[in-house]
Design a protein around this motif. Sequence first.
Motif, PDB file in Angstrom:
ATOM      1  N   ARG A 121       0.829  -1.219   0.000  1.00 40.08           N
ATOM      2  CA  ARG A 121       0.000   0.000   0.000  1.00 40.08           C
ATOM      3  C   ARG A 121       0.859   1.264   0.000  1.00 40.08           C
ATOM      4  O   ARG A 121       0.552   2.233  -0.691  1.00 40.08           O
ATOM      5  CB  ARG A 121      -0.963  -0.013   1.212  1.00 40.08           C
ATOM      6  CG  ARG A 121      -1.802   1.246   1.381  1.00 40.08           C
ATOM      7  CD  ARG A 121      -2.724   1.456   0.178  1.00 40.08           C
ATOM      8  NE  ARG A 121      -3.464   2.719   0.200  1.00 40.08           N
ATOM      9  CZ  ARG A 121      -3.062   3.854  -0.367  1.00 40.08           C
ATOM     10  NH1 ARG A 121      -1.870   3.923  -0.960  1.00 40.08           N
ATOM     11  NH2 ARG A 121      -3.822   4.915  -0.338  1.00 40.08           N
ATOM     12  N   GLU A 163     -14.874  -5.398   2.403  1.00 39.95           N
ATOM     13  CA  GLU A 163     -15.153  -4.273   3.298  1.00 39.95           C
ATOM     14  C   GLU A 163     -13.842  -3.644   3.780  1.00 39.95           C
ATOM     15  O   GLU A 163     -13.669  -2.435   3.792  1.00 39.95           O
ATOM     16  CB  GLU A 163     -15.970  -4.725   4.526  1.00 39.95           C
ATOM     17  CG  GLU A 163     -17.398  -5.133   4.229  1.00 39.95           C
ATOM     18  CD  GLU A 163     -17.476  -6.407   3.391  1.00 39.95           C
ATOM     19  OE1 GLU A 163     -16.608  -7.306   3.563  1.00 39.95           O
ATOM     20  OE2 GLU A 163     -18.381  -6.500   2.544  1.00 39.95           O
ATOM     21  N   THR A 164     -12.890  -4.503   4.178  1.00 41.47           N
ATOM     22  CA  THR A 164     -11.607  -3.989   4.679  1.00 41.47           C
ATOM     23  C   THR A 164     -10.829  -3.329   3.545  1.00 41.47           C
ATOM     24  O   THR A 164     -10.251  -2.256   3.721  1.00 41.47           O
ATOM     25  CB  THR A 164     -10.778  -5.130   5.315  1.00 41.47           C
ATOM     26  OG1 THR A 164     -11.635  -5.895   6.130  1.00 41.47           O
ATOM     27  CG2 THR A 164      -9.611  -4.601   6.116  1.00 41.47           C
ATOM     28  N   LYS A 165     -10.859  -3.964   2.369  1.00 40.85           N
ATOM     29  CA  LYS A 165     -10.141  -3.387   1.215  1.00 40.85           C
ATOM     30  C   LYS A 165     -10.679  -1.988   0.925  1.00 40.85           C
ATOM     31  O   LYS A 165      -9.927  -1.057   0.689  1.00 40.85           O
ATOM     32  CB  LYS A 165     -10.367  -4.251  -0.032  1.00 40.85           C
ATOM     33  CG  LYS A 165      -9.395  -5.399  -0.153  1.00 40.85           C
ATOM     34  CD  LYS A 165      -9.342  -5.929  -1.578  1.00 40.85           C
ATOM     35  CE  LYS A 165      -8.533  -7.204  -1.622  1.00 40.85           C
ATOM     36  NZ  LYS A 165      -9.332  -8.405  -1.684  1.00 40.85           N
ATOM     37  N   ARG A 166     -12.002  -1.889   0.950  1.00 38.76           N
ATOM     38  CA  ARG A 166     -12.642  -0.606   0.631  1.00 38.76           C
ATOM     39  C   ARG A 166     -12.165   0.497   1.592  1.00 38.76           C
ATOM     40  O   ARG A 166     -11.984   1.642   1.198  1.00 38.76           O
ATOM     41  CB  ARG A 166     -14.161  -0.774   0.731  1.00 38.76           C
ATOM     42  CG  ARG A 166     -14.959   0.375   0.198  1.00 38.76           C
ATOM     43  CD  ARG A 166     -16.423   0.123   0.443  1.00 38.76           C
ATOM     44  NE  ARG A 166     -16.998  -0.782  -0.537  1.00 38.76           N
ATOM     45  CZ  ARG A 166     -17.697  -0.370  -1.597  1.00 38.76           C
ATOM     46  NH1 ARG A 166     -17.879   0.895  -1.806  1.00 38.76           N
ATOM     47  NH2 ARG A 166     -18.205  -1.236  -2.434  1.00 38.76           N
ATOM     48  N   ASN A 167     -11.947   0.138   2.852  1.00 34.50           N
ATOM     49  CA  ASN A 167     -11.486   1.134   3.826  1.00 34.50           C
ATOM     50  C   ASN A 167     -10.090   1.662   3.512  1.00 34.50           C
ATOM     51  O   ASN A 167      -9.736   2.758   3.926  1.00 34.50           O
ATOM     52  CB  ASN A 167     -11.472   0.535   5.241  1.00 34.50           C
ATOM     53  CG  ASN A 167     -12.858   0.355   5.777  1.00 34.50           C
ATOM     54  OD1 ASN A 167     -13.773   1.052   5.352  1.00 34.50           O
ATOM     55  ND2 ASN A 167     -13.033  -0.587   6.691  1.00 34.50           N
ATOM     56  N   HIS A 168      -9.287   0.856   2.813  1.00 34.71           N
ATOM     57  CA  HIS A 168      -7.930   1.294   2.459  1.00 34.71           C
ATOM     58  C   HIS A 168      -7.903   2.051   1.122  1.00 34.71           C
ATOM     59  O   HIS A 168      -6.901   2.648   0.781  1.00 34.71           O
ATOM     60  CB  HIS A 168      -7.002   0.080   2.316  1.00 34.71           C
ATOM     61  CG  HIS A 168      -6.657  -0.563   3.618  1.00 34.71           C
ATOM     62  ND1 HIS A 168      -5.509  -0.254   4.326  1.00 34.71           N
ATOM     63  CD2 HIS A 168      -7.299  -1.492   4.351  1.00 34.71           C
ATOM     64  CE1 HIS A 168      -5.463  -0.976   5.416  1.00 34.71           C
ATOM     65  NE2 HIS A 168      -6.541  -1.738   5.466  1.00 34.71           N
ATOM     66  N   ASP A 170      -8.847   4.603  -2.156  1.00 35.08           N
ATOM     67  CA  ASP A 170      -9.237   5.993  -2.401  1.00 35.08           C
ATOM     68  C   ASP A 170     -10.467   6.060  -3.307  1.00 35.08           C
ATOM     69  O   ASP A 170     -11.284   6.951  -3.167  1.00 35.08           O
ATOM     70  CB  ASP A 170      -8.067   6.749  -3.056  1.00 35.08           C
ATOM     71  CG  ASP A 170      -6.870   6.812  -2.126  1.00 35.08           C
ATOM     72  OD1 ASP A 170      -7.003   7.417  -1.053  1.00 35.08           O
ATOM     73  OD2 ASP A 170      -5.814   6.226  -2.447  1.00 35.08           O
TER      74      ASP A 170
END
Length: 205
Positions: A121, A163-168, A170
Amino acid sequence: MAIKIGITGGIGSGKSVVSRLLEIMGIPVYISDMEAKRITHTDEVIRRGLCDLVGSDVFQDGELNRPLLASYMFGHPDHVKEVNSIIHPQVKEDFRQWVIRRGSEPLVGMESAILIEAGFRSEVDFLIMVYAPLEVRVERAIKRDCSSRELVMKRIESQMSDETKRNHADYVIVNDDETPLIPQVLELISLLSKNNHYLCPAKNN
Ligand SMILES: CC(C)(COP(=O)(O)OP(=O)(O)OC[C@H]1O[C@@H](n2cnc3c(N)ncnc32)[C@H](O)[C@@H]1O)[C@@H](O)C(=O)NCCC(=O)NCCS
Ligand SMILES: Nc1ncnc2c1ncn2[C@@H]1O[C@H](COP(=O)(O)OP(=O)(O)OP(=O)(O)O)[C@@H](O)[C@H]1O
C-alpha cells in the motif's frame, strides 16, 4: 517521479480488465502476479526458501509446480503467510526498480489481488479497488480458470474482505456486469492526470 496507482480487488473482480484498459490508454501497469511468477522462477533465494518450506517437489524440471504450491497454501492461513514472506519482499524491490526505469511516465500502475496484505500500500500514491459482488466473482473465476467453486472459495478466504479493502482504497471501480466500466476508468485517468496535458492547443493564445 510517476504517480503510482494501485489496483486491487479480489479474485475475479476484474483487475486485469481494468489494468488492460489503463495500458491501452498508455499507462504502464506492473502485474504483480505475472512478475511474482517470473521472480519465483529466477530468484535463487526464493527457490531455496520454497524448497525448504514445501519440499523439493515444488519445482519439477526447473518449473514451479503451481498446483502443489496452491494446494499447500490455500486453506492454510499459516502457509499463505510463510510463502508470501518469501516471495513478496522480492516483488516489492522489483516494483521499485520497475518504477525507476519508468521515471518519465506521468502515471504508472501496480495490480495485485493482495496489494494491501502484501504490504504494497505504501508503494502507491492512490489505491483503486475494483469491486464486483461475490457471486459474480466466483462465477467469473470458475469460468476463466475451469476451476471448482471450492477451490475459488479457498482463495477468496485467504484474501482480505472487500469491506476492509474498501477502507484502504481511495476510489472504487464497480465492475458488476451492469455499471459501465470504461467511463469509470476514463474519469479516474482524467482525475489523476489533471496536471498533465496531452492535447496541444490549436492556437497559441
Ligand atoms: C500459488 C500459485 C502458484 C497458484 O498459481 P495459479 O496459476 O493457480 O494461480 P494464479 O497465479 O493465476 O493466481 C490466481 C489468483 O489467485 C489469487 N492469489 C495468488 N497468490 C495469492 C496469495 N499469495 N494470496 C492470496 N491470493 C492469491 C489471486 O487472486 C490471483 O490473481 C501462484 O498464485 C503463486 O505463485 N502465488 C504466490 C505469489 C503471489 O503472492 N502472487 C500474488 C501477487 S504478488
Ligand atoms: N466487465 C466485464 N465484462 C465481461 N467479462 C468480464 C468483465 N470483467 C471481468 N470479466 C471476465 O471475468 C474474468 C475475471 O476477470 P479478471 O481476470 O480481470 O479478474 P482479476 O480481478 O484480474 O482476477 P485474479 O485475481 O484472479 O487475477 C475474466 O475472464 C474476464 O474476462
